[in-house]
Design an enzyme around this catalytic site. Sequence first.
Site, mmCIF file in Angstrom:
data_model
loop_
_atom_site.group_PDB
_atom_site.id
_atom_site.type_symbol
_atom_site.label_atom_id
_atom_site.label_comp_id
_atom_site.label_asym_id
_atom_site.label_seq_id
_atom_site.Cartn_x
_atom_site.Cartn_y
_atom_site.Cartn_z
ATOM 1 N N GLU A 311 0.830 -1.204 0.000
ATOM 2 C CA GLU A 311 0.000 0.000 0.000
ATOM 3 C C GLU A 311 0.869 1.259 0.000
ATOM 4 O O GLU A 311 0.612 2.204 -0.751
ATOM 5 C CB GLU A 311 -0.910 -0.006 1.227
ATOM 6 C CG GLU A 311 -1.769 1.247 1.368
ATOM 7 C CD GLU A 311 -2.503 1.296 2.682
ATOM 8 O OE1 GLU A 311 -3.599 1.886 2.734
ATOM 9 O OE2 GLU A 311 -1.953 0.777 3.678
ATOM 10 N N LYS A 405 20.657 -14.487 -11.548
ATOM 11 C CA LYS A 405 20.668 -15.578 -10.566
ATOM 12 C C LYS A 405 19.876 -16.787 -11.038
ATOM 13 O O LYS A 405 19.892 -17.846 -10.397
ATOM 14 C CB LYS A 405 20.138 -15.072 -9.222
ATOM 15 C CG LYS A 405 21.058 -14.036 -8.591
ATOM 16 C CD LYS A 405 20.482 -13.453 -7.323
ATOM 17 C CE LYS A 405 21.460 -12.449 -6.697
ATOM 18 N NZ LYS A 405 21.729 -11.310 -7.577
ATOM 19 N N LYS A 417 13.123 -18.097 -10.381
ATOM 20 C CA LYS A 417 13.122 -17.185 -11.535
ATOM 21 C C LYS A 417 13.417 -17.953 -12.829
ATOM 22 O O LYS A 417 12.876 -17.621 -13.883
ATOM 23 C CB LYS A 417 14.142 -16.062 -11.328
ATOM 24 C CG LYS A 417 13.800 -15.103 -10.202
ATOM 25 C CD LYS A 417 12.501 -14.353 -10.459
ATOM 26 C CE LYS A 417 12.690 -13.208 -11.428
ATOM 27 N NZ LYS A 417 11.449 -12.403 -11.572
#
Length: 609
Positions: A311, A405, A417
């Site tokens: 937020e 990575k 990833k």
Amino acid sequence: MGRSLRSKSWLFDGPLIVLAWWAAFWLRFNLSLPQPYFDQALRTTPVALACMAAGLLLLRVPRQSWRYVSLADLRHLAAGVALGALLVTAAVLGWRIGGFPRSVFLISALLTLLLLAGARAAWRTLAEYTQAHARTDAAQQPLLIVGTIDEADQALRTLKGVEGWHVVGIASPRAQDAGRTVQGVRVLGSVGALDELARAQQTATVLLASAPGEPTRREVLMRWSGSGLNLLTLPTADELLRPGAAARLRQVRLEDLLGRTPVQLDAAGLAGLISGATVLVTGAGGSIGAELCRQVARLGAARLVCVDVSEYATYRLEQELRQAFPAMEGVYYTANVREAERLRAIALEHRPSVVLHAAAYKHVPLMEAHNEIEALRTNVLGTLHAARVAGEVGAARFVLVSTDKAVNPTNVMGATKRLAEQVVQAVAAEFAGTQYVSVRFGNVLGSSGSVVPLFTAQIELGGPVTVTHPDIVRYFMTIPEAAQLVLQAGLMGQSGQIFVLDMGEPVKIVDLARLLIRLSGKSEAEVPIAFTGLRPGEKLYEELLADDETTEPTPHPKLRVAKVAAAGGDVVRATESWLAAAGAAPEAAAIRDWLHQRVPEYRAQPVRF
């Protein structure tokens, strides 16, 4: 305004053209003008003036600003004079004046060019002299420039628009430059004697004029940071483009150590992709996501849909973009990419043509212990949701922000990833109308969670600055550079491709720590460096390509395409089913075993608690 400028120009140019015409006759006849030729000069003067004026007008020479006349302007002036001379020659010869001396045409053209160019150069010289003397009452600080003659010349031109500085000399990295002058400023000596030159000129302020990519910049930063010299540099093009930016010198920063050349973008292509379009950015409140939003806004997006789970990050981004880009429609959501239906509802409402997926967990040690399942759900499942939604709403482009990575990963974050890249390739096969690409790059200097904010906080507390290993190196790039190359790859990529960015030369982390300490005005005796040992999942060096991968060049010098094996057709189904069965608290060992099955090159390291 334009008519006023042209009329003022003719007040000088007209008489000088007439003077050149008469002087040509005078020189042609050895400083005397017999009566028959005097009559010829008198009769043809209006023709010569009209034709030369026509040549100058056709090439818009009167629109030139005399105050800022340059070599390019003088070349343009020469072309105008040449055209005018041709018109004069044609008109006078067509008149068929008997015995007219034809050498007058060439002599008058040369004299016209000399007089008009001289007038402009004299005007600029007078204006700069007047401006310089007008500043004498203001406080001017002495400044020493560091750079080659070419670099110093560019810096001196820039400094003419920056008040408050008086250049007292130049320090050049080239020994052959010593004793030469640039715009009236002398090269005093070499960079190695910078402190002595500064003391001799009674100044502590130094301007680094060396271009990015030149070793001089890094040498000065590493040698003289924290030595008492005030090191300044010129603003980058990206900094000048920011709202409210001004052309002023700034303090050197850590990113100046990188010494990278500016990114060259396909501005026309990116404008065609982004301008007037709706763009959705996930992870928009993060370092890369926020910069992607800024770049997209600068390229003229009609609507920017920002999605971030934080937020506060979303609020900060909203405040910044509303002020900087008031004409752009911004829509801000505190949503989570792990919630597929919510993400789908947002995309269906706005129908983005470009989706930039930057949402991810990226902190290696944090994801290595206790949070493995979170990395899987956000980095892999969140990517799957975003990629599917992009295809369902008919987006033209989807770009996954990946990492170095993911290459031969030794940690959970890198493995997730790499799996995310496979998921994107698999989804690309489902939606032929959407171009899916992934972009790998290394560490981003100053991004949230990176070493720079950590080192800065440690220095403020008096140290020690903690570095895991004296030999650990990383590839770095700046946040704007990373965002720009993500957009460029998204523009030029073909579906399923994985792009690798040219990260330049790796930088030792300990060198970053030392430079940060010096830039803070302290020494390593005051703020020591402590080596703590490699953390779980951490490598001494990062790779941009796996061992069995090769790359292919692209039209962009900083982008290459990784040649990787195509993702298995069951990767999406296997991922969804395993995560659904794993529950809320799967065993860490089970997660690592499953990741190794999906990413065979993943080599887990023992986790220390």
